[in-house]
Design a protein around this motif. Structure first.
Motif, PDB file in Angstrom:
ATOM      1  N   UNK A 126      -8.016  47.836  43.253  1.00 19.55           N
ATOM      2  CA  UNK A 126      -9.254  47.134  42.932  1.00 19.55           C
ATOM      3  C   UNK A 126      -9.419  47.064  41.421  1.00 19.55           C
ATOM      4  N   UNK A 127     -10.279  46.192  40.966  1.00 21.27           N
ATOM      5  CA  UNK A 127     -10.569  46.046  39.545  1.00 21.27           C
ATOM      6  C   UNK A 127     -11.068  47.382  39.002  1.00 21.27           C
ATOM      7  N   UNK A 128     -10.400  47.905  37.972  1.00 21.69           N
ATOM      8  CA  UNK A 128     -10.661  49.277  37.529  1.00 21.69           C
ATOM      9  C   UNK A 128     -10.881  49.368  36.020  1.00 21.69           C
ATOM     10  N   UNK A 129     -12.088  49.025  35.552  1.00 21.74           N
ATOM     11  CA  UNK A 129     -12.382  49.265  34.138  1.00 21.74           C
ATOM     12  C   UNK A 129     -12.523  50.770  33.901  1.00 21.74           C
ATOM     13  N   UNK A 130     -12.185  51.205  32.706  1.00 17.49           N
ATOM     14  CA  UNK A 130     -12.318  52.627  32.361  1.00 17.49           C
ATOM     15  C   UNK A 130     -13.513  52.885  31.454  1.00 17.49           C
ATOM     16  N   UNK A 131     -14.183  51.834  31.028  1.00 17.09           N
ATOM     17  CA  UNK A 131     -15.351  51.938  30.159  1.00 17.09           C
ATOM     18  C   UNK A 131     -16.334  50.835  30.531  1.00 17.09           C
TER      19      UNK A 131
END
Length: 163
Positions: A126-131
């Motif tokens: 899945x779409x995984x931004x870290x910030x």
């Protein structure tokens, strides 16, 4: 979790089996707008079985590393392009197809200024931004019929940051 993936930097060469990396590298293909804008032309192969290309906005909750990868999905009727609308790193997870199921996954850390276009039928996380913010423009297939297959992993993979 006993299975671990070390996320490595996102490069066009390493990502090629799964899709395209969109980034500015080298000289532009041409200068436009009175020489004030470099155009890096035709950087992703959009591929749709039917339907049309559409642009949607996704606002995903940021995650953290280590990350538990427990769900992979794919889109058999079209490619899917994730273009971050932020200047922060983010996580991309993919897996080869293994007889209609995801094989052993790989993880990449996308740097600011990098986007990806996943080839049609590519297993991915899945779409995984870290910030925050987790805002992305997503270019994918708009049309009738099912275009999503999900696969929940019996045992998650632990994604960590490489050295």
């Amino acid at each position: 979790m006993s299975r671990e993936i070390v996320a490595r930097p996102l490069t066009a060469e390493a990502f090629a089996p799964f899709g395209d990396v969109l980034e500015i590298a080298g000289a532009p293909d041409k200068l436009i707008n009175a020489g004030l804008c470099g155009r890096y032309h035709d950087r992703a192969r959009l591929d749709f079985g039917d339907g049309r290309a559409g642009v949607s906005l996704f606002d995903a909750e940021p995650r953290a590393l280590p990350y538990a990868l427990d769900l992979l999905e794919r889109h058999p009727e079209g490619s899917q392009c994730f273009v971050p609308m932020h200047r922060a790193e983010w996580l991309v997870t993919v897996a080869p197809d293994a007889g209609g199921r995801p094989g052993a996954p790989l993880a990449f850390l996308a740097c600011p200024g990098q986007a990806v276009n996943l080839h049609r039928g590519t297993w991915h996380g899945v779409l995984t931004p870290l910030h925050a913010p987790g805002l992305f423009a997503v270019i994918d297939r708009i049309g009738a019929g099912a275009n999503l297959e999900e696969h929940h992993l019996d045992e998650p993979w632990r994604v960590t940051r490489g050295a």
